[in-house]
Write an enzyme that holds these catalytic residues in place. Structure first.
Site, mmCIF file in Angstrom:
data_model
loop_
_atom_site.group_PDB
_atom_site.id
_atom_site.type_symbol
_atom_site.label_atom_id
_atom_site.label_comp_id
_atom_site.label_asym_id
_atom_site.label_seq_id
_atom_site.Cartn_x
_atom_site.Cartn_y
_atom_site.Cartn_z
ATOM 1 N N LYS A 113 32.007 31.089 24.396
ATOM 2 C CA LYS A 113 33.241 30.291 24.368
ATOM 3 C C LYS A 113 33.006 29.016 25.148
ATOM 4 O O LYS A 113 32.173 28.990 26.060
ATOM 5 C CB LYS A 113 34.382 31.063 25.025
ATOM 6 C CG LYS A 113 35.753 30.575 24.632
ATOM 7 C CD LYS A 113 36.167 31.230 23.339
ATOM 8 C CE LYS A 113 37.564 30.907 22.916
ATOM 9 N NZ LYS A 113 37.975 31.854 21.846
HETATM 10 N N1 GLU Z 1 38.407 30.572 18.345
HETATM 11 C C1 GLU Z 1 38.461 31.643 17.382
HETATM 12 C C2 GLU Z 1 38.489 32.991 18.084
HETATM 13 O O1 GLU Z 1 38.883 33.086 19.216
HETATM 14 C C3 GLU Z 1 37.357 31.530 16.347
HETATM 15 C C4 GLU Z 1 35.969 31.571 16.903
HETATM 16 C C5 GLU Z 1 34.893 31.258 15.854
HETATM 17 O O2 GLU Z 1 35.214 31.080 14.698
HETATM 18 O O3 GLU Z 1 33.741 31.197 16.240
HETATM 19 O O4 GLU Z 1 38.207 33.997 17.504
#
Ligand code: GLU
Length: 425
Positions: A113
């Site tokens: 993240k």
């Molecule tokens: N931000 C989204 C999540 O928390 C998508 C993450 C992604 O597609 O890599 O799942």
């Protein structure tokens, strides 16, 4: 053992809650403590300063992060968040959730993240572009199509991903679309990616309703907290199923109509006015009032920690579908489960986004793109399959809540992979 109270990772509620959930799952599944101890901490993190020149000529410096929690199953995967409350600890907690989410739904991806502590609403388009490009450049040594693949999250979107892709590609000297997902379709994005998280939320609600013998028709009332990339689509899909969406909200407040809102009209109104305020045939309500409405299904789809020990006693929904990551604190979750509320956990409920991100990455690697129908069918299959595996795990371990079962399902696959790969050196 226990949640570490000191150390660089553990200052945020979200991180502590994620560790508590992991410990609960580890206890129930009798996980090897050597594995759970490793999973409580991220693999690596990069903290960067992001200086940009503002439109008025002054320079502002923002704090940015990219955390890679676990990459046993494949490259790191997870969004980039622009929000004023972002901290290293919160990003680490969110990266941990991504590890469990990707493992649970069967993707060959790890968990990561990123984020910048900034309120993007206070920046101009040019300032946001500068921020995104400088951040990408600062983290470029740890991201890449085989290393770690960012995507949109709270406060970022397809345009943000387009700037990230361009910056990374400019520095390498050729187009590398696979470095991010959630890109616009014109530059290698996937059809259906923008709607995938909201659609996935509703696929899990349909499955949960079947498990609970609940018929999804006009007698079912739904409220949606957060009318954004996830909530607006989930509201639309619930209305298409014939349910009554009685309330929706965004940061500035919400609207309510006990007979159901016309979601198509709300969408048009919101697109035009950038606010829900003043929508016809509805009463204005606050976000706190929305969370306390007596409804069959509540979808918190905005941000983490909105249902906590102080307001949990007012929550009056039979089912809660966690569209956001960590919208219910561990303490509030326990109270709701004791009250018999059925909660579809975030790592399952909102996994549609990362599933279609994976499809986008695969399509890009093959340079062969699928129709939206194909994307949606595969998304549905993957979500239904994951829901059924978690549901079976709930019955097998007799867990009272679905969150523990979802974590067990995710951690179990990861555990086997970690044991097979062993510990280096
Ligand atoms: N931000 C989204 C999540 O928390 C998508 C993450 C992604 O597609 O890599 O799942």
């Amino acid at each position: 053992m226990g949640v570490p109270n000191s150390g660089i990772w553990s200052s945020s509620e979200l991180y502590k809650n994620s560790v508590l959930q992991l410990e609960e799952a580890a206890h129930v599944m009798k996980l090897d403590p050597n594995i759970s101890e490793r999973l409580k901490k991220p693999k690596r993190a990069l903290c960067v300063s992001v200086p940009i020149r503002l439109d008025d000529g002054a320079i502002a410096v923002f704090e940015g992060f990219r955390v890679q929690h676990n990459m046993t199953l494949g490259p790191g995967k997870g969004g980039v968040r622009y929000h004023q409350d972002v901290t290293l600890s919160e990003v680490a907690g969110l990266a941990m959730l991504m590890t469990f989410k990707c493992s649970l739904v069967g993707l060959p991806l790890g968990g990561a993240k990123g984020g910048i502590a900034v309120d993007p609403n206070l920046l101009s388009r040019q300032e946001k572009q500068a921020l995104t490009r400088r951040y990408t450049s600062e983290i470029n040594m740890i991201i890449g199509p085989d290393k770690d693949i960012p995507a949109p999250d709270v406060g970022t979107d397809g345009q943000t991903m387009a700037w990230m892709m361009d910056t990374y590609s400019q520095e390498k000297g050729y187009a590398i679309p696979g470095v991010v997902t959630g890109k616009p379709v014109e530059i290698g994005g996937s059809l259906g990616r923008a709607e995938s998280t909201g659609r996935g939320v509703v696929y899990t609600i349909v499955q949960a309703a079947q498990r609970l013998n609940m018929r999804l028709d006009n007698s079912i009332s739904v409220s949606v907290h957060g009318f954004g990339k996830v909530g607006a689509i989930a509201a639309e899909e619930m209305a298409l199923l014939g349910c009554k969406v009685v309330a929706v909200s965004d940061v500035s407040g919400g609207i309510y109509n006990k007979n159901g809102l016309d979601i198509g009209a709300v969408n048009e109104y919101f697109a035009k006015n950038r606010t829900l305020k003043g929508f016809q045939n509805s009463d204005a309500i606050t976000n706190d009032e929305l969370l306390a409405l007596k409804v069959d299904i509540l979808i918190p789809a905005a941000i983490d920690g909105v249902i906590h020990h102080k307001n949990v006693s007012q929550v009056n929904a039979k089912m809660i579908a966690e569209g956001a990551n960590g919208p219910i604190t561990a303490e509030a979750h326990k109270i709701l489960v004791e009250r018999g509320v059925f909660i579809i956990p975030d790592v399952l409920c909102n996994a549609g986004g990362v599933i279609v991100s994976y499809f986008e990455w695969v399509q890009g690697l093959q340079n062969f793109f699928w129709s939206e129908r194909e994307v949606n069918e595969k998304l549905k299959d993957t979500m239904v399959n994951a829901f059924q595996r978690v549901s079976a795990c709930m019955d097998r371990y007799k867990t009272r809540d679905m969150k523990t079962a979802a974590l067990i399902t995710g951690v179990d696959r990861l555990n086997r992979a970690m044991l097979l790969r062993g510990l280096f050196p």
